[in-house]
Design a protein around this motif. Structure first.
Motif, PDB file in Angstrom:
ATOM      1  N   MET A 183     -10.469 -18.105  45.638  1.00  0.00           N
ATOM      2  CA  MET A 183      -9.895 -18.973  44.750  1.00  0.00           C
ATOM      3  C   MET A 183      -9.526 -20.446  44.873  1.00  0.00           C
ATOM      4  N   LYS A 184      -9.765 -21.290  44.471  1.00  0.00           N
ATOM      5  CA  LYS A 184      -9.330 -22.723  44.927  1.00  0.00           C
ATOM      6  C   LYS A 184      -8.388 -23.342  43.629  1.00  0.00           C
ATOM      7  N   ILE A 185      -7.285 -23.674  44.192  1.00  0.00           N
ATOM      8  CA  ILE A 185      -6.220 -24.274  43.027  1.00  0.00           C
ATOM      9  C   ILE A 185      -6.191 -25.843  43.363  1.00  0.00           C
ATOM     10  N   ALA A 186      -5.877 -26.665  42.399  1.00  0.00           N
ATOM     11  CA  ALA A 186      -5.850 -27.878  42.379  1.00  0.00           C
ATOM     12  C   ALA A 186      -4.555 -28.260  41.575  1.00  0.00           C
ATOM     13  N   MET A 187      -3.623 -29.116  42.282  1.00  0.00           N
ATOM     14  CA  MET A 187      -2.419 -29.701  41.586  1.00  0.00           C
ATOM     15  C   MET A 187      -2.268 -31.273  41.940  1.00  0.00           C
ATOM     16  N   PRO A 188      -1.860 -31.973  41.019  1.00  0.00           N
ATOM     17  CA  PRO A 188      -1.495 -33.168  41.410  1.00  0.00           C
ATOM     18  C   PRO A 188      -0.163 -33.485  41.998  1.00  0.00           C
ATOM     19  N   VAL A 189      -0.202 -34.274  43.142  1.00  0.00           N
ATOM     20  CA  VAL A 189       0.975 -34.349  43.965  1.00  0.00           C
ATOM     21  C   VAL A 189       1.547 -35.699  44.168  1.00  0.00           C
ATOM     22  N   LYS A 190       2.735 -35.949  44.445  1.00  0.00           N
ATOM     23  CA  LYS A 190       3.289 -37.349  44.735  1.00  0.00           C
ATOM     24  C   LYS A 190       2.888 -38.073  46.214  1.00  0.00           C
ATOM     25  N   THR A 191       3.146 -37.202  46.962  1.00  0.00           N
ATOM     26  CA  THR A 191       2.810 -37.649  48.566  1.00  0.00           C
ATOM     27  C   THR A 191       1.753 -36.697  49.115  1.00  0.00           C
ATOM     28  N   ASN A 192       1.629 -37.043  50.454  1.00  0.00           N
ATOM     29  CA  ASN A 192       0.612 -36.255  51.210  1.00  0.00           C
ATOM     30  C   ASN A 192       1.452 -35.585  52.197  1.00  0.00           C
ATOM     31  N   LYS A 193       2.843 -35.722  52.084  1.00  0.00           N
ATOM     32  CA  LYS A 193       3.485 -34.931  53.015  1.00  0.00           C
ATOM     33  C   LYS A 193       3.568 -33.545  52.844  1.00  0.00           C
ATOM     34  N   GLU A 194       4.206 -32.761  53.784  1.00  0.00           N
ATOM     35  CA  GLU A 194       4.333 -31.196  53.402  1.00  0.00           C
ATOM     36  C   GLU A 194       5.148 -31.141  52.437  1.00  0.00           C
ATOM     37  N   ASN A 195       4.784 -29.976  51.378  1.00  0.00           N
ATOM     38  CA  ASN A 195       5.508 -29.578  50.427  1.00  0.00           C
ATOM     39  C   ASN A 195       5.954 -30.790  49.502  1.00  0.00           C
ATOM     40  N   PRO A 196       5.210 -31.519  48.918  1.00  0.00           N
ATOM     41  CA  PRO A 196       5.483 -32.866  48.068  1.00  0.00           C
ATOM     42  C   PRO A 196       5.808 -32.019  46.642  1.00  0.00           C
ATOM     43  N   ALA A 197       6.511 -33.133  45.750  1.00  0.00           N
ATOM     44  CA  ALA A 197       6.705 -32.776  44.528  1.00  0.00           C
ATOM     45  C   ALA A 197       5.316 -32.854  43.584  1.00  0.00           C
ATOM     46  N   LEU A 198       5.179 -32.059  42.630  1.00  0.00           N
ATOM     47  CA  LEU A 198       4.068 -32.477  41.770  1.00  0.00           C
ATOM     48  C   LEU A 198       4.155 -33.570  41.134  1.00  0.00           C
ATOM     49  N   ALA A 199       3.065 -34.370  40.922  1.00  0.00           N
ATOM     50  CA  ALA A 199       2.893 -35.633  40.148  1.00  0.00           C
ATOM     51  C   ALA A 199       3.190 -35.370  38.646  1.00  0.00           C
ATOM     52  N   PRO A 200       4.041 -36.145  37.939  1.00  0.00           N
ATOM     53  CA  PRO A 200       3.863 -35.751  36.550  1.00  0.00           C
ATOM     54  C   PRO A 200       2.801 -35.940  35.667  1.00  0.00           C
ATOM     55  N   LEU A 201       2.000 -36.967  36.023  1.00  0.00           N
ATOM     56  CA  LEU A 201       0.751 -37.455  35.505  1.00  0.00           C
ATOM     57  C   LEU A 201      -0.681 -37.006  36.220  1.00  0.00           C
ATOM     58  N   PHE A 202      -1.318 -35.933  35.522  1.00  0.00           N
ATOM     59  CA  PHE A 202      -2.516 -35.498  36.080  1.00  0.00           C
ATOM     60  C   PHE A 202      -3.284 -36.754  36.572  1.00  0.00           C
ATOM     61  N   GLY A 203      -3.821 -37.728  35.848  1.00  0.00           N
ATOM     62  CA  GLY A 203      -4.840 -38.672  35.963  1.00  0.00           C
ATOM     63  C   GLY A 203      -4.407 -39.732  36.618  1.00  0.00           C
ATOM     64  N   LYS A 204      -2.959 -40.008  36.892  1.00  0.00           N
ATOM     65  CA  LYS A 204      -2.618 -40.913  37.775  1.00  0.00           C
ATOM     66  C   LYS A 204      -2.152 -40.556  39.076  1.00  0.00           C
ATOM     67  N   ALA A 205      -2.187 -39.453  39.314  1.00  0.00           N
ATOM     68  CA  ALA A 205      -1.660 -38.935  40.583  1.00  0.00           C
ATOM     69  C   ALA A 205      -2.441 -39.571  41.824  1.00  0.00           C
ATOM     70  N   LYS A 206      -1.674 -40.001  43.036  1.00  0.00           N
ATOM     71  CA  LYS A 206      -2.289 -40.586  43.962  1.00  0.00           C
ATOM     72  C   LYS A 206      -2.949 -39.604  44.629  1.00  0.00           C
ATOM     73  N   TRP A 207      -2.438 -38.344  44.791  1.00  0.00           N
ATOM     74  CA  TRP A 207      -2.881 -37.194  45.742  1.00  0.00           C
ATOM     75  C   TRP A 207      -3.119 -35.884  44.925  1.00  0.00           C
ATOM     76  N   PHE A 208      -4.112 -35.302  45.126  1.00  0.00           N
ATOM     77  CA  PHE A 208      -4.238 -33.796  44.810  1.00  0.00           C
ATOM     78  C   PHE A 208      -3.949 -32.681  46.016  1.00  0.00           C
ATOM     79  N   ALA A 209      -3.189 -31.637  45.715  1.00  0.00           N
ATOM     80  CA  ALA A 209      -3.248 -30.546  46.738  1.00  0.00           C
ATOM     81  C   ALA A 209      -4.405 -29.662  46.419  1.00  0.00           C
ATOM     82  N   PHE A 210      -4.924 -29.053  47.379  1.00  0.00           N
ATOM     83  CA  PHE A 210      -5.932 -28.000  46.971  1.00  0.00           C
ATOM     84  C   PHE A 210      -5.512 -26.866  47.685  1.00  0.00           C
ATOM     85  N   VAL A 211      -5.461 -25.751  47.135  1.00  0.00           N
ATOM     86  CA  VAL A 211      -5.040 -24.553  47.682  1.00  0.00           C
ATOM     87  C   VAL A 211      -5.966 -23.548  47.992  1.00  0.00           C
TER      88      VAL A 211
END
Length: 127
Positions: free
Chosen positions: A1-29
């Motif tokens: 299963m592949k899960i996506a979520m918008p995140v604020k930075t590309n660092k380890e364990n970033p906070a989720l970005a509040p706005l889906f469409g405007k997130a600079k990065w996406f984490a894929f798990v």
């Protein structure tokens, strides 16, 4: 299963970005492995299509507009709401694995959109 979520930075364990469409990065798990990719788009509907192309099975987010929601609803991607509070990537994954996240149904989305419009106003200009 592949899960996506918008995140604020590309660092380890970033906070989720509040706005889906405007997130600079996406984490894929996938299988416990986390990959963070730059979001090539700036519009929710394009981001939604990108996630479909990436073969995502589930999306976890904080806020999303009506259009990307309508688009995602027509796909196989399951939508989950992370809540409105600041939350870190690993905490979200943990909650997801424990089945503690609410699936984003029409009712949940209606609340999110109300919350979204209340906070940002209708013109979307906030710097």
């Amino acid at each position: 299963m592949k899960i996506a979520m918008p995140v604020k930075t590309n660092k380890e364990n970033p906070a989720l970005a509040p706005l889906f469409g405007k997130a600079k990065w996406f984490a894929f798990v996938e299988d416990g492995k986390i990959e963070i990719k730059e979001n090539p788009y700036n519009t929710g509907t394009y981001v939604a299509k990108w996630l479909v192309d990436e073969g995502v099975d589930a999306l976890i987010f904080i806020e999303m507009g009506q259009s990307p929601y309508e688009l995602l609803k027509e796909t196989k991607i399951k939508l989950y709401h992370a809540g409105f509070d600041r939350i870190l990537l690993l905490d979200v994954i943990d909650k997801f694995n424990k089945n503690e996240l609410k699936e984003a149904t029409d009712d949940v989305i209606a609340d999110i959109i109300k919350h979204h419009e209340g906070k940002h106003g209708h013109d979307g200009h906030h710097h």
